[in-house]
Design an enzyme around this catalytic site. Structure first.
Site, PDB file in Angstrom:
ATOM      1  N   CYS A  27       0.748  -1.316   0.046  1.00 56.99           N
ATOM      2  CA  CYS A  27       0.064   0.067  -0.044  1.00 56.99           C
ATOM      3  C   CYS A  27       0.790   1.239  -0.121  1.00 56.99           C
ATOM      4  O   CYS A  27       2.215   1.195   0.233  1.00 56.99           O
ATOM      5  CB  CYS A  27      -0.856  -0.098   1.072  1.00 56.99           C
ATOM      6  SG  CYS A  27      -2.266  -1.317   1.201  1.00 56.99           S
ATOM      7  N   ARG A  70       2.757  -9.218   1.812  1.00 53.73           N
ATOM      8  CA  ARG A  70       2.075  -7.948   1.785  1.00 53.73           C
ATOM      9  C   ARG A  70       2.439  -6.827   2.844  1.00 53.73           C
ATOM     10  O   ARG A  70       2.489  -7.305   3.921  1.00 53.73           O
ATOM     11  CB  ARG A  70       0.758  -8.105   1.523  1.00 53.73           C
ATOM     12  CG  ARG A  70      -0.176  -6.969   1.613  1.00 53.73           C
ATOM     13  CD  ARG A  70      -1.658  -6.827   1.936  1.00 53.73           C
ATOM     14  NE  ARG A  70      -2.759  -5.976   1.636  1.00 53.73           N
ATOM     15  CZ  ARG A  70      -2.741  -4.984   2.274  1.00 53.73           C
ATOM     16  NH1 ARG A  70      -2.461  -5.024   3.712  1.00 53.73           N
ATOM     17  NH2 ARG A  70      -3.708  -4.095   2.108  1.00 53.73           N
TER      18      ARG A  70
END
EC number: 3.13.1.3
Length: 365
Positions: A27, A70
């Site tokens: 992100c 992630r």
């Protein structure tokens, strides 16, 4: 996979140098794994990261990939672990984040304090409106992508509640106007057409779009954060309240890995964590390089990175799993639970796999 030779001992081969490829996404948050990838630490550890394409983008929320790591916002992994697929991931580390954020108005706006928002049109995502109004509707029946996008409205919802508190106002004192919000409103077709899920590909020209919304006069204020807030401010917009000065608005950037790798390839996971820790320590003396690689990943200016992440964010990239970091994650989890976005709490201490980070940190003691 290929073995590499230890430079200090040319006659030997190192298991830690076996070449592996992991699927990866991040992100728009500061993180040591991106730093490790772009600065050569992962390559030295024999690890390559294959960034998710737009067509693979749903994995960013579902984690439905056996060799996936992630680094990003905490809401998607909490939903995956607590609502859809318990045990699919393990928590490797947390990086606390408190950067520029707030509800922005045009420079010529008469709004100068939170109390001035009374009766004003506040632009937020439809997801945030559902949360603020307690109108989740079919939330639990949605597919993982759309379900997660609803929960991501929490960012704006929390920020608006905190902003209004400064003016002794409540949600009923303002008019909520639905607008497209970057990071929350990502239609499937936009995702599939993106080359990758990097911010530079998936969210181009965010500040320009937000400035255009303010210029249209359709809303009086809208939310921006991270480096996008820095770029929006550069257009002349200004925050009504700088929420980056309030610790209640700190977030936990969460690093996860497929649980199968922890069970079946712990050596690979250890190499991965070692590289990230080493990169986080290296970052402390290479602030310009670290700022530049984050700017390139997000498609924003280096100045915006410093504003969005904090001027000294390079000093705090080493992942953590201490009490304070977990408490930050727990605070977000409580917001999700309170607003019925999560049905059962995730046992954070059981989700975490601290042995890898502990081993890495012990190497430097």
């Amino acid at each position: 996979m290929t073995s590499r030779v230890d430079p200090a001992n040319p006659g030997s081969e190192l298991d830690s140098a076996i070449r592996d490829t992991l699927t990866y996404s991040n992100c728009p948050v500061p993180n040591a794994l991106l730093t490790a990838s772009e600065s050569g630490f992962l390559d030295a550890a024999g690890i390559e990261l294959d960034v998710l394409s737009g067509q693979q983008g749903t994995v960013h929320f579902t984690y439905d990939q056996p060799a996936y790591t992630r680094f990003g916002g905490e809401i998607p992994p909490l939903l995956s672990e607590g609502l859809r697929a318990p045990g699919r991931t393990r928590l490797l580390g947390i990086t606390p984040l408190l950067g520029r954020q707030g509800f922005f108005v045009r420079d010529d706006s008469p709004i100068t304090a939170a109390a001035d928002l009374a009766g004003r049109r506040i632009g937020v995502s439809a997801s945030a409106i559902r949360i603020l109004r307690g109108q989740l509707g079919d939330y639990l029946e949605l597919d993982p992508w759309r379900q997660t996008l609803v929960a991501l409205g929490s960012w704006e919802a929390r920020a608006l509640l905190h902003t209004l508190e400064h003016g002794e106002l409540g949600v009923d004192d303002v008019e909520l106007v639905p607008i497209s919000s970057p990071g929350v409103d990502v239609p499937a077709e936009q995702l599939e057409e993106s080359a990758t899920v990097k911010g530079a590909d998936l969210f181009p020209d965010v500040a320009r779009g937000q400035a255009a919304v303010l210029a249209s006069g359709d809303v009086d204020a809208l939310y921006s954060w991270l480096p996008w807030a820095g770029e929006l401010q550069a257009t002349g917009a200004r925050p009504v309240v700088d929420l980056g000065l309030d610790e209640r608005n700190a977030y936990a950037s969460v690093w996860t890995v497929s649980s199968g790798l922890v069970r079946q390839r712990p050596g690979l996971v250890q190499r991965l964590v070692d590289a990230a820790v080493d990169a986080g320590l290296w970052a402390r003396d290479h602030s310009d390089a670290v700022t530049s690689l984050h700017a390139a990943n997000l498609g924003v200016s280096t100045g915006a990175v410093g504003q969005g992440f904090g001027a000294d964010f390079q000093q705090r990239l080493v992942p953590r799993l201490d009490h304070d970091a977990l408490a930050l994650l727990e605070r977000t989890q409580q917001f999700l639970l309170t607003n019925n976005l999560l049905q059962e709490p995730v046992a954070l201490d059981q989700w975490a796999a601290p042995e890898f980070l502990n081993n890495s940190l012990n190497r430097h003691r």
